[in-house]
Design an enzyme around this catalytic site. Sequence first.
Site, mmCIF file in Angstrom:
data_model
loop_
_atom_site.group_PDB
_atom_site.id
_atom_site.type_symbol
_atom_site.label_atom_id
_atom_site.label_comp_id
_atom_site.label_asym_id
_atom_site.label_seq_id
_atom_site.Cartn_x
_atom_site.Cartn_y
_atom_site.Cartn_z
ATOM 1 C CG HIS A 37 12.490 -19.458 9.293
ATOM 2 N ND1 HIS A 37 11.405 -19.245 10.097
ATOM 3 C CD2 HIS A 37 13.562 -19.299 10.096
ATOM 4 C CE1 HIS A 37 11.808 -18.970 11.322
ATOM 5 N NE2 HIS A 37 13.111 -18.996 11.348
ATOM 6 C CE LYS B 47 5.318 -19.809 12.459
ATOM 7 N NZ LYS B 47 5.787 -18.559 13.064
ATOM 8 C CE LYS C 265 16.280 -21.732 11.952
ATOM 9 N NZ LYS C 265 16.765 -20.396 12.158
ATOM 10 C CG ASP D 194 5.314 -17.689 17.045
ATOM 11 O OD1 ASP D 194 5.115 -17.273 15.886
ATOM 12 O OD2 ASP D 194 6.322 -17.385 17.713
ATOM 13 N NE ARG E 131 -4.090 -1.485 2.218
ATOM 14 C CZ ARG E 131 -4.033 -2.467 3.112
ATOM 15 N NH1 ARG E 131 -3.132 -2.451 4.062
ATOM 16 N NH2 ARG E 131 -4.894 -3.449 3.067
ATOM 17 C CG HIS F 282 9.403 -22.912 13.474
ATOM 18 N ND1 HIS F 282 9.289 -22.815 12.115
ATOM 19 C CD2 HIS F 282 9.242 -21.647 13.946
ATOM 20 C CE1 HIS F 282 9.083 -21.542 11.777
ATOM 21 N NE2 HIS F 282 9.040 -20.821 12.874
ATOM 22 C CE LYS G 282 8.437 -15.334 20.699
ATOM 23 N NZ LYS G 282 9.357 -15.237 19.549
ATOM 24 C CD GLU H 184 12.617 -16.841 19.632
ATOM 25 O OE1 GLU H 184 12.934 -15.979 18.812
ATOM 26 O OE2 GLU H 184 11.448 -17.227 19.792
#
Length: 502
Positions: free
Chosen positions: A183, A153, A187, A240, A47, A245, A341, A221
Amino acid sequence: MNMPKSLFLVIFGASGDLTRRKLMPSLVKIFFQKRSPENFAIIGTARSVYDDESYRGYLRQYLQTSPSLSEEERGCIEDFLKIVYYQTIDPAECSSYLMLDAKIESLSTEYDNSGNLLFYLATPPSLYEIIPECLSKSGILKKKGLKRIIVEKPFGYDLKSAKKLNSIYSKYFKEEDIYRIDHFLGKETVQNIMVTRFGSTIYEPIWNRNYIDYVEITAVENMGIENRGGYYDHAGALRDMVQNHLMQLLALTAMEPPARFDKDSFRNEVIKVYQSISDFSESYIKDNIIRGQYTESETSKGYRQEKGIGADSRTDTYIAMCLYIDNWRWEGVPFFIRTGKNMPTKVTEIVVHFKPAPLKMFKLRDEHRSGEKLILRIQPNEGIVQRVAMKSPGSGFFLGNMEMEFSYEKSRYNTGDAYVRLIEDSIAGDPTLFTRQDAVEQSWEMFDKILEYWDKHPDTHLYGYPAGTWGPKEADELIAKVGAEWTNPCKNLTNSNLYCEL
Ligand code: BG6
């Protein structure tokens, strides 16, 4: 492989974060290595209002400081930008696709491209339904030439929405032309799981219930949700990370060797793993899945204090679970999976624990000796650590351990970037490392049961853990049921010290 001579890569969401941080630097690398088709151009759409020149200017400032590009790669940015174009459109408004069509037409002669198009959907998922429909309505899909589409995703929010998306995509594209990106599969170290297992005779003969005690799969993470509150609060850690994954990591760790390494053989084995996972019954879910959410700590705010998150949000930012695979190879071997997380460090690794040797002729130096294990470190400090039994040096015969390490970086191997590999594969027409329709649906079918259970039982525990810690103690109790402990690597793992446990 089906590398076309000419191709336009049309990126939806071209002014977004993913395009800037991942896609464009990856495309610079591909351009630098001359691995794109002879007549290749990129058309960005979004946009935001730009023309070709101002879009190039916008990209230039990010690419010049992109941490993933080397000096030499930066040197080709100006030449790269010459093949980048831009068309402002509203992706939710089918009539504006006529402008995109006109842009494609206007470049066709110069690039000798009569309709070879690869679409990349780097947009919010809310646009995944409308974009293929508008591409069709505008007539862009009707032109001759190959048409492929890459979708980021999350592919669906649950089984129903994933099926709906699949049915829309299958109306306009052949399955082999739909590239659902996970993704993690791009790897290098994830692909290497297969080579460690199937390319050597050392591990595969013992890769089964007779020799393996249990397996841990960890992807944690040390960051919070950054500015992604709007998306994350509707997703949570299960959607997520786990549904996609971590399931891919599980599949590669547990699969049978494919007869060949091609798109069908490999992905058939993935789906067989999913089909063999023990049923997620209500009692299983209750006893084997730990949900957590990070809370405020001295160094970091809590999840509920993050921007865009409600003070009563019950979204999971941590999941630990135990599952079993009911087949000849894995019957009775627990697989412990965890993601979170705001943990103490960022690490993704698979730890395969071997059964202890039956003999009791050697004494243990310390009581809590943990046994032999293989660590496949996916990231960072990519490498492999094999921990084996060794005589504890000195008098007497005491049993100790030693670690044999392989580090990619120390060996000067570059592990590359997942997006480079996956974009190259989609350009070359190889969907092997992308998720197939049946795998997406099979995985959602399992995880829907968990989501439905949580909906039905809103009082299911959501354990708090202070940001920067290893998660709720209930997750330790889960793995302790089989007499084990989580392998928590130190914060300061380095390439010369791949193995370091807390
Ligand atoms: C993404 C998730 O798919 O993967 C993010 O949406 C997560 O929440 C990321 O941070 C992790 O990827 P990587 O490659 O950095 O481990």
